[in-house]
Design a protein around this motif. Structure first.
Motif, PDB file in Angstrom:
ATOM      1  N   TYR A 288       0.835  -1.211   0.000  1.00 47.11           N
ATOM      2  CA  TYR A 288       0.000   0.000   0.000  1.00 47.11           C
ATOM      3  C   TYR A 288       0.866   1.256   0.000  1.00 47.11           C
ATOM      4  O   TYR A 288       0.574   2.221  -0.709  1.00 47.11           O
ATOM      5  N   LEU A 289       1.954   1.251   0.774  1.00 49.97           N
ATOM      6  CA  LEU A 289       2.845   2.406   0.812  1.00 49.97           C
ATOM      7  C   LEU A 289       3.508   2.646  -0.542  1.00 49.97           C
ATOM      8  O   LEU A 289       3.636   3.784  -0.984  1.00 49.97           O
TER       9      LEU A 289
ATOM     10  N   ASN B 224       1.272   4.351  -2.981  1.00 45.09           N
ATOM     11  CA  ASN B 224       0.945   5.740  -2.637  1.00 45.09           C
ATOM     12  C   ASN B 224       2.154   6.474  -2.088  1.00 45.09           C
ATOM     13  O   ASN B 224       2.048   7.234  -1.125  1.00 45.09           O
TER      14      ASN B 224
ATOM     15  N   LYS C 150       2.472  10.304  -0.805  1.00 44.68           N
ATOM     16  CA  LYS C 150       1.787  10.815   0.386  1.00 44.68           C
ATOM     17  C   LYS C 150       2.584  10.481   1.639  1.00 44.68           C
ATOM     18  O   LYS C 150       3.464   9.638   1.629  1.00 44.68           O
TER      19      LYS C 150
ATOM     20  N   SER D 146       3.587   8.769   4.927  1.00 45.58           N
ATOM     21  CA  SER D 146       3.434   7.369   5.320  1.00 45.58           C
ATOM     22  C   SER D 146       2.596   7.187   6.582  1.00 45.58           C
ATOM     23  O   SER D 146       1.840   6.228   6.695  1.00 45.58           O
TER      24      SER D 146
ATOM     25  N   ASN E 103       0.163   9.165   7.646  1.00 38.83           N
ATOM     26  CA  ASN E 103      -1.230   9.385   7.274  1.00 38.83           C
ATOM     27  C   ASN E 103      -1.784   8.193   6.501  1.00 38.83           C
ATOM     28  O   ASN E 103      -2.954   7.830   6.661  1.00 38.83           O
ATOM     29  N   LEU E 104      -0.944   7.601   5.670  1.00 42.61           N
ATOM     30  CA  LEU E 104      -1.367   6.416   4.928  1.00 42.61           C
ATOM     31  C   LEU E 104      -1.651   5.249   5.856  1.00 42.61           C
ATOM     32  O   LEU E 104      -2.552   4.454   5.595  1.00 42.61           O
TER      33      LEU E 104
ATOM     34  N   GLU F  15      -5.160   5.762   7.135  1.00 43.45           N
ATOM     35  CA  GLU F  15      -6.124   5.469   6.074  1.00 43.45           C
ATOM     36  C   GLU F  15      -6.226   3.972   5.806  1.00 43.45           C
ATOM     37  O   GLU F  15      -7.322   3.435   5.642  1.00 43.45           O
ATOM     38  N   TRP F  16      -5.082   3.293   5.753  1.00 37.26           N
ATOM     39  CA  TRP F  16      -5.050   1.873   5.437  1.00 37.26           C
ATOM     40  C   TRP F  16      -5.758   1.047   6.506  1.00 37.26           C
ATOM     41  O   TRP F  16      -6.564   0.174   6.196  1.00 37.26           O
TER      42      TRP F  16
ATOM     43  N   SER G 179       6.071   2.663   9.133  1.00 46.54           N
ATOM     44  CA  SER G 179       5.713   3.827   8.320  1.00 46.54           C
ATOM     45  C   SER G 179       6.738   4.951   8.495  1.00 46.54           C
ATOM     46  O   SER G 179       7.072   5.639   7.531  1.00 46.54           O
TER      47      SER G 179
END
Length: 94
Positions: free
Chosen positions: A9-10, A13, A16, A18, A20-21, A24-25, A76
């Motif tokens: 996923y990182l 994306n 953006k 990491s 914050n991701l 979201e994830w 992250s």
């Protein structure tokens, strides 16, 4: 297994932030129906809450959940450091 899914996923994306991701994830995984073992584990160990200002936060249900959340957070942060180091290296090369 979980880190592998999150790392994928990182990479998808990488433009953006990491951390914050991560938020979201996890929320995305907790809200949708469980499709694989990663979803089942996340749902067993974590949950999220939303306050009156529509701010969400993730809470661990147990000690293993705290360990999982801490590992994902540290991963992250390390990915963010990797992106920064790669950017600096590319600037030096150019």
């Amino acid at each position: 297994m979980i880190l592998k899914e999150f790392a994928k996923y990182l990479r998808e994306n990488k433009d953006k932030n990491s951390v914050n991701l991560l938020n979201e994830w996890i929320i995305d995984r907790l809200m949708r129906p469980s499709l694989n073992k990663v979803d089942y584990i996340l749902k067993a160990e974590l949950y999220y809450a939303e306050n009156n200002n529509n701010k969400t936060f993730i809470i661990a249900k147990s000690d293993t959940g705290r360990t999982l959340l801490n590992a994902l957070y540290n991963f992250s942060l390390s990915f963010e450091q990797y992106k920064l180091a790669k950017l600096r290296h590319n600037k030096i090369q150019n």
